[in-house]
Design a protein around this motif. Structure first.
Motif, PDB file in Angstrom:
ATOM      1  N   UNK A  68       0.831  -1.215   0.000  1.00 34.14           N
ATOM      2  CA  UNK A  68       0.000   0.000   0.000  1.00 34.14           C
ATOM      3  C   UNK A  68       0.856   1.252   0.000  1.00 34.14           C
ATOM      4  N   UNK A  69       1.916   1.239   0.785  1.00 38.62           N
ATOM      5  CA  UNK A  69       2.825   2.387   0.829  1.00 38.62           C
ATOM      6  C   UNK A  69       3.482   2.626  -0.533  1.00 38.62           C
ATOM      7  N   UNK A  70       3.882   1.541  -1.180  1.00 37.30           N
ATOM      8  CA  UNK A  70       4.465   1.680  -2.515  1.00 37.30           C
ATOM      9  C   UNK A  70       3.433   2.221  -3.499  1.00 37.30           C
ATOM     10  N   UNK A  71       2.208   1.729  -3.404  1.00 34.44           N
ATOM     11  CA  UNK A  71       1.148   2.216  -4.274  1.00 34.44           C
ATOM     12  C   UNK A  71       0.926   3.708  -4.103  1.00 34.44           C
ATOM     13  N   UNK A  72       0.946   4.164  -2.860  1.00 32.66           N
ATOM     14  CA  UNK A  72       0.793   5.603  -2.611  1.00 32.66           C
ATOM     15  C   UNK A  72       1.985   6.381  -3.169  1.00 32.66           C
ATOM     16  N   UNK A  73       3.183   5.823  -3.033  1.00 30.74           N
ATOM     17  CA  UNK A  73       4.379   6.495  -3.545  1.00 30.74           C
ATOM     18  C   UNK A  73       4.328   6.638  -5.069  1.00 30.74           C
ATOM     19  N   UNK A  74       3.684   5.671  -5.729  1.00 28.20           N
ATOM     20  CA  UNK A  74       3.546   5.739  -7.183  1.00 28.20           C
ATOM     21  C   UNK A  74       2.272   6.478  -7.601  1.00 28.20           C
ATOM     22  N   UNK A  75       1.569   7.064  -6.639  1.00 29.24           N
ATOM     23  CA  UNK A  75       0.342   7.824  -6.890  1.00 29.24           C
ATOM     24  C   UNK A  75      -0.761   6.986  -7.517  1.00 29.24           C
ATOM     25  N   UNK A  76      -0.842   5.726  -7.111  1.00 29.46           N
ATOM     26  CA  UNK A  76      -1.925   4.874  -7.587  1.00 29.46           C
ATOM     27  C   UNK A  76      -3.171   5.149  -6.770  1.00 29.46           C
ATOM     28  N   UNK A  77      -4.303   4.924  -7.379  1.00 30.72           N
ATOM     29  CA  UNK A  77      -5.568   5.067  -6.670  1.00 30.72           C
ATOM     30  C   UNK A  77      -5.714   4.002  -5.605  1.00 30.72           C
ATOM     31  N   UNK A  78      -6.662   4.198  -4.739  1.00 29.90           N
ATOM     32  CA  UNK A  78      -6.826   3.318  -3.587  1.00 29.90           C
ATOM     33  C   UNK A  78      -7.155   1.877  -3.952  1.00 29.90           C
ATOM     34  N   UNK A  79      -7.709   1.634  -5.124  1.00 34.89           N
ATOM     35  CA  UNK A  79      -8.150   0.283  -5.457  1.00 34.89           C
ATOM     36  C   UNK A  79      -7.093  -0.570  -6.130  1.00 34.89           C
ATOM     37  N   UNK A  80      -5.989   0.010  -6.536  1.00 35.81           N
ATOM     38  CA  UNK A  80      -4.956  -0.763  -7.225  1.00 35.81           C
ATOM     39  C   UNK A  80      -4.376  -1.829  -6.302  1.00 35.81           C
ATOM     40  N   UNK A  81      -3.966  -1.439  -5.121  1.00 33.42           N
ATOM     41  CA  UNK A  81      -3.395  -2.402  -4.179  1.00 33.42           C
ATOM     42  C   UNK A  81      -4.505  -3.119  -3.409  1.00 33.42           C
ATOM     43  N   UNK A  82      -5.592  -2.438  -3.138  1.00 35.56           N
ATOM     44  CA  UNK A  82      -6.661  -3.068  -2.336  1.00 35.56           C
ATOM     45  C   UNK A  82      -7.271  -4.268  -3.040  1.00 35.56           C
ATOM     46  N   UNK A  83      -7.031  -4.429  -4.333  1.00 38.55           N
ATOM     47  CA  UNK A  83      -7.488  -5.637  -5.035  1.00 38.55           C
ATOM     48  C   UNK A  83      -6.826  -6.880  -4.466  1.00 38.55           C
ATOM     49  N   UNK A  84      -5.710  -6.723  -3.770  1.00 38.42           N
ATOM     50  CA  UNK A  84      -5.023  -7.867  -3.171  1.00 38.42           C
ATOM     51  C   UNK A  84      -5.365  -8.052  -1.693  1.00 38.42           C
ATOM     52  N   UNK A  85      -6.260  -7.253  -1.173  1.00 32.56           N
ATOM     53  CA  UNK A  85      -6.576  -7.322   0.252  1.00 32.56           C
ATOM     54  C   UNK A  85      -7.126  -8.693   0.645  1.00 32.56           C
ATOM     55  N   UNK A  86      -7.782  -9.378  -0.269  1.00 29.25           N
ATOM     56  CA  UNK A  86      -8.310 -10.706   0.046  1.00 29.25           C
ATOM     57  C   UNK A  86      -7.201 -11.710   0.363  1.00 29.25           C
ATOM     58  N   UNK A  87      -5.955 -11.392   0.000  1.00 25.42           N
ATOM     59  CA  UNK A  87      -4.838 -12.295   0.269  1.00 25.42           C
ATOM     60  C   UNK A  87      -4.277 -12.144   1.683  1.00 25.42           C
ATOM     61  N   UNK A  88      -4.697 -11.099   2.407  1.00 23.46           N
ATOM     62  CA  UNK A  88      -4.149 -10.857   3.733  1.00 23.46           C
ATOM     63  C   UNK A  88      -4.639 -11.946   4.689  1.00 23.46           C
ATOM     64  N   UNK A  89      -3.680 -12.566   5.330  1.00 18.80           N
ATOM     65  CA  UNK A  89      -3.974 -13.635   6.289  1.00 18.80           C
ATOM     66  C   UNK A  89      -4.712 -13.036   7.480  1.00 18.80           C
ATOM     67  N   UNK A  90      -5.877 -13.551   7.775  1.00 19.32           N
ATOM     68  CA  UNK A  90      -6.724 -12.994   8.836  1.00 19.32           C
ATOM     69  C   UNK A  90      -6.283 -13.409  10.229  1.00 19.32           C
TER      70      UNK A  90
END
Length: 84
Positions: free
Chosen positions: A61-83
């Protein structure tokens, strides 16, 4: 970006990690990041199913923000986060 490549090398495998590192250094860190996201998404489809720790997700997410990506670019991978 090179830190992220190193972080995910066990998931990506040495050839993919080396290619992403070379892309980061010689071509475009932005392109390498987009390819990293796609590779992680593809790895989630494998039988041994890739997951991300909360820390790894925050790093992406931090890298996505550094590259000025919108909020949904990285959040598409949120389902992979181990709960756990």
């Amino acid at each position: 970006m090179l830190d992220a490549v190193r972080e995910f090398k066990p998931v990506l495998g040495p050839q993919m990690a080396d290619a992403l590192a070379e892309c980061t250094r010689s071509c475009s860190p932005d392109l390498a990041f987009r390819l990293l996201l796609r590779a992680l998404s593809s790895a989630a489809q494998l039988p041994d199913y890739t997951t991300l720790s909360r820390g790894q997700y925050v790093q992406l997410s931090d890298l996505g923000m550094a590259f000025n990506y919108g909020e949904y670019v990285v959040s598409d991978l949120q389902y992979l986060v181990d709960a756990t």
